[in-house]
Motif scaffolding. Structure first.
Motif, PDB file in Angstrom:
ATOM      1  N   GLY A   4      -5.037  -0.913  -4.639  1.00 45.16           N
ATOM      2  CA  GLY A   4      -4.053  -0.255  -5.492  1.00 45.16           C
ATOM      3  C   GLY A   4      -4.497   1.102  -6.003  1.00 45.16           C
ATOM      4  N   ARG A   5      -5.547   1.693  -5.414  1.00 49.76           N
ATOM      5  CA  ARG A   5      -6.021   3.001  -5.842  1.00 49.76           C
ATOM      6  C   ARG A   5      -5.367   4.091  -4.994  1.00 49.76           C
ATOM      7  N   TYR A   6      -4.880   5.145  -5.639  1.00 50.08           N
ATOM      8  CA  TYR A   6      -4.236   6.230  -4.938  1.00 50.08           C
ATOM      9  C   TYR A   6      -5.271   7.041  -4.163  1.00 50.08           C
ATOM     10  N   ARG A  10       0.821  -1.218   0.000  1.00 51.75           N
ATOM     11  CA  ARG A  10       0.000   0.000   0.000  1.00 51.75           C
ATOM     12  C   ARG A  10       0.853   1.264   0.000  1.00 51.75           C
ATOM     13  N   TYR A  35      -1.818   4.355  -0.960  1.00 51.51           N
ATOM     14  CA  TYR A  35      -2.740   3.576  -1.790  1.00 51.51           C
ATOM     15  C   TYR A  35      -3.608   2.697  -0.886  1.00 51.51           C
ATOM     16  N   ASP A  36      -4.799   2.397  -1.372  1.00 54.09           N
ATOM     17  CA  ASP A  36      -5.646   1.486  -0.604  1.00 54.09           C
ATOM     18  C   ASP A  36      -5.304   0.042  -0.963  1.00 54.09           C
ATOM     19  N   ALA A  67       3.559   0.992  -4.902  1.00 51.69           N
ATOM     20  CA  ALA A  67       2.347   0.631  -5.648  1.00 51.69           C
ATOM     21  C   ALA A  67       2.178   1.469  -6.910  1.00 51.69           C
ATOM     22  N   ASP A  68       2.958   2.571  -7.043  1.00 58.41           N
ATOM     23  CA  ASP A  68       2.805   3.387  -8.244  1.00 58.41           C
ATOM     24  C   ASP A  68       3.475   2.760  -9.458  1.00 58.41           C
TER      25      ASP A  68
END
Length: 286
Positions: free
Chosen positions: A277-279, A152, A273-274, A156-157
């Motif tokens: 994988g969402r920022y 997280r 990130y959650d 993750a980017d």
């Protein structure tokens, strides 16, 4: 101190003999003559027992008097004793840790190395802890390494990677320092941390020991989670992220939000990130 049970004066215990029919003639004198030695034997035996008990108690007292004392009138633990049996929990154990205001100003580098985490641009970093504080550089480095390698986190980017090193070139250094030293390091770059907050200056992420140990009154999770917020926020600046605000009431606060100054309706959060994988993003803040 052990005490012997008090005896009657002279150590004599009254014993009632069973009743018998009186004998006639000289039988009474012979019986009396026989009883006298028996009484003497009883007195001698009981007196000897009392004397032994008194001697043993005196010996025990003398032994205890020469042993180290724990400050509460009790003999201190001897070799082979267990702490649980000889001591009580420290009253400081349930309280917040004491944070020293200043340290030596010198830093100890963690002798730890790790594998690279993430993909893309690799940034090597060292972890250093100021001298004069009870914090292990190795333990701090291990915790920071786990934070930066978390799925997280910034890896993750897909284009940022991090590796803990103990020697050689490093892209940045994470220093954990006392409040006074933080003010000196951050103040040299024109930042006023008031002995309370962290900063990112030049090639250095400066972590305030006060925040590392105590967390923040705005963050109600465990202090280990707040440490993740510190590292992710300051490293976020290193890879080009600016401050962000709350995206809306009840939503997770972005990691680039200065959560120590208030959540403004958001919920505390320590990850960029959650779990999908969402920022976690908010509006940009100057």
């Amino acid at each position: 101190m052990r005490r012997s049970r008090p005896c009657r004066p002279g150590g004599v215990v009254a014993v009632q003999s069973p009743s018998r029919r009186p004998q006639t003639g000289g039988g009474t004198k012979r019986r009396s003559a026989a009883v006298v030695p028996m009484v003497l034997l009883v007195v001698i035996a009981l007196g000897g027992a009392a004397a032994f008990a008194a001697w043993h108690a005196h010996r025990s007292d003398s032994s205890s008097a020469g042993a180290p004392d724990d400050g509460r009138g009790r003999p201190a633990a001897t070799v082979g004793s267990t702490p649980e049996a000889t001591s009580s929990p420290s009253p400081r154990a349930s309280k917040a840790p004491v944070v020293p205001q200043s340290g030596t100003g010198d830093f100890r580098t963690a002798h730890s190395d790790g594998k690279a985490a993430g993909h893309g641009t690799l940034r090597r970093y060292k972890v250093q802890v100021e001298g004069g504080i009870a914090l292990s550089p190795g333990a701090a480095a291990q915790e920071i390494q786990q934070i930066l390698a978390d799925p997280r986190g910034w890896t993750a980017d897909g284009h940022d990677a991090f590796q803990l090193v103990s020697s050689g070139p490093a892209d940045f250094v994470i220093k954990i320092a006392t409040p006074d030293t933080v003010d000196d390091l951050c103040g040299a770059a024109g930042l006023d941390t008031h002995g309370e907050v962290n900063c990112d200056v030049g090639p250095t992420v400066v972590v305030n020991l006060k925040r590392w140990l105590l967390g923040s009154p705005e963050f109600h999770g465990p202090v280990q989670e707040y440490r993740a917020l510190i590292i992710n926020h300051e490293v976020g600046h290193r890879i080009g992220h600016g401050h962000e605000g709350c995206p809306g009431p009840g939503k997770p606060a972005p990691v680039m939000m200065q959560q120590i100054y208030g959540l403004h309706g958001c919920t505390a959060n320590q990850w960029p990130y959650d779990s999908h994988g969402r920022y976690i993003q908010g509006p940009p803040v100057e």
